[in-house]
Design an enzyme around this catalytic site. Structure first.
Site, PDB file in Angstrom:
ATOM      1  N   GLU A 253      23.858 -28.677-100.818  1.00  0.00           N
ATOM      2  CA  GLU A 253      22.710 -28.308-101.047  1.00  0.00           C
ATOM      3  C   GLU A 253      22.875 -28.797 -99.222  1.00  0.00           C
ATOM      4  O   GLU A 253      22.901 -30.331 -99.742  1.00  0.00           O
ATOM      5  CB  GLU A 253      21.889 -29.252-101.751  1.00  0.00           C
ATOM      6  N   CYS A 287      13.909 -31.043 -98.393  1.00  0.00           N
ATOM      7  CA  CYS A 287      15.057 -29.917 -97.687  1.00  0.00           C
ATOM      8  C   CYS A 287      14.048 -28.748 -97.709  1.00  0.00           C
ATOM      9  O   CYS A 287      14.742 -27.659 -97.104  1.00  0.00           O
ATOM     10  CB  CYS A 287      16.343 -30.234 -97.894  1.00  0.00           C
TER      11      CYS A 287
END
Length: 480
Positions: A253, A287
């Site tokens: 990720e 994020c």
């Protein structure tokens, strides 16, 4: 300013023992501006010792029953809540994260461990329909999911507790032993989560913790003993991990510059309130934090006014104060990046409607109206307390604008138009879409991950267990 306690000493957990002394690194709290943690740094001999122990320990962990692993995780889920305030305070000291956000992260850790426990009980296999093909007649075949063996969890600073819970919890649920490489900014917070699991019965063979910088992560990534690596962090570091890893299973990720679209039929008051709350929580260091907001031109001015007012209401200050909404960023350099990118956009024609300054590592929540499309605030991941707001004229065109990014993690959409919802779901190049919410929303039991440079693989216990296990096939000749 709240007084901070004396710096705590954090060791590496290697071969069942917490080891202190040797080379250490200090963590200076970005709000308190003094050393809050001193962590022992792993070296090459530590990496070798950890790998030797992991090779021996992998069999012991794999032989634990799923029920036994689930019981450990369930106890940890309850225990983490009993230590909630202590852990939230650690997050505030090490990272400047407000205790309200930190408490919310610890609540999610409890949920994540509980979900991991449930998924441990569901690991199974299949009886395969081999007789459907002539060569299979008279045979019987079965599969089961076996632990991968040794896994590596490399975690980021922005959510060090919950992302560790995902990686370590799912790996243990699958029957693996895990090497943990925590972020240098949160050594004590990371170690505290591991201690909860050990106190709740996780065997020492199941986990080791090695603090350090990129060289430790590279050495662990390159080790042939490691079967699976789960990494969360920047694209640059992720690429380095992948190069070091070689032919290993990777779950990555790697961030994003998340967009949220506000259509002409949206509830503007709710959209402004939600985007303000989720654009600046954890000082925007997520994020999926709201970074780009695109608003139908007919509602743009009203939304900008509402949004700016909501942002101005956010209380900035001491992260240990329960009334604080926005604390400090991880360090001064990160704060300076936010201010500089906002100034660059303003110099290119944008308007800063509020914020745009900093005090040390603390950024005043910043709104940038109508930045140019090539501004770094649009193109790159700012990972900070700033949100851009831009008008759009056509829904199909704004979908294309959102997709004009090397990232694709998650997006938000405010509308009640079902056609727009399904169009966005099909056509946005992201791993997830949140409707009538911003990009910054996640449920820990649902698949989470991105496309393009936002990474690959999906984090969530059920989907991670697929990556953390290997399908083994048994063929019984002549038994039908």
């Amino acid at each position: 300013m709240t007084d901070s306690p004396p710096a705590s000493e954090v060791g590496c957990l290697i071969a069942g023992s917490w080891t202190t002394g040797g080379t250490t690194a200090d963590r200076v709290g970005p709000w308190v501006r003094q050393v809050v943690t001193t962590a022992r740094q792993a070296d090459g001999s530590d990496v070798e010792a950890a790998l030797r122990y992991a090779r021996r320990g992998a069999t012991a962990v794999a032989r634990m029953s799923p029920a036994a692993r689930a019981a450990v995780l369930e106890r940890a889920s309850a225990e983490i809540l009993r230590r909630r305030d202590t852990l939230a305070r650690l997050l505030a000291l090490e990272l400047g994260k407000p205790v309200t956000d930190g408490g919310g992260e610890i609540d999610r850790v409890a949920d994540t461990f509980a979900v991991c426990a449930a998924e441990a009980r569901q690991i199974g296999g299949e009886v395969l329909p081999v007789a459907g093909w002539q060569r299979g007649v008279g045979n019987t075949a079965l599969t089961h999911r076996a632990p991968a063996g040794i896994t590596l969890a490399i975690t980021p600073f922005n959510a060090p507790a919950n992302l560790l819970a995902h990686k370590l919890g799912a790996s243990f649920a699958a029957g693996n032993t895990t090497l943990v490489k925590p972020p240098p900014q949160a050594p004590a917070s990371s170690a505290a989560v591991v201690r909860v699991l050990l106190d709740c019965g996780m065997p020492p063979e199941a986990v080791q913790v090695l603090h350090g910088g990129g060289e430790v992560g590279a050495a662990l990534s390159a080790a042939p003993e490691v079967a699976v690596i789960s990494f969360t962090g920047s694209p640059a570091t992720g690429h380095a991990v992948a190069r070091a890893a070689g032919a290993k299973r990777l779950v990555m990720e790697l961030g994003g510059n998340a967009a949220t679209i506000v259509c002409d039929d949206a509830d503007l008051t709710a959209a402004a309130r939600i985007c303000a709350a989720t654009g600046y929580s954890n000082s925007g260091q997520s994020c999926i934090s709201v970074q780009r907001v695109y608003v139908d031109r007919g509602r743009y001015d009203d939304f900008l006014d509402l949004f700016t007012d909501e942002v101005r209401k956010l209380r900035v200050g001491d992260p240990l104060d329960p009334d604080t909404a926005v604390g400090s960023m991880v360090d001064d350099a990160a704060a300076e990046r936010v201010v500089r990118w906002a100034e660059e956009a303003a110099a290119a024609g944008a308007t800063i409607t509020t914020g745009g300054d900093r005090d040390g590592a603390t950024v005043t929540p910043t709104v940038v109206a109508a930045p140019p499309a090539d501004a770094r605030l649009i193109r790159d991941e700012v990972f900070g307390a700033v949100v851009s707001v831009t008008p759009f004229d056509d829904f199909d065109a704004v979908i294309a604008t959102c997709n004009d990014s090397r990232y694709g993690l998650q997006a938000g959409l405010f509308t009640y138009d079902v056609r727009r919802i399904f169009t966005a779901w099909r056509e946005l190049e992201v791993g997830g879409l949140v409707v009538n919410g911003s990009s910054n929303f996640r449920l820990d039991h649902l698949p989470f991950g991105g496309v393009k440079e936002s990474g690959f693989g999906r984090e969530s216990p059920r989907w991670m267990i697929d990556d953390y296990t290997t399908v083994k096939t048994l063929i019984l000749r002549g038994i039908s």
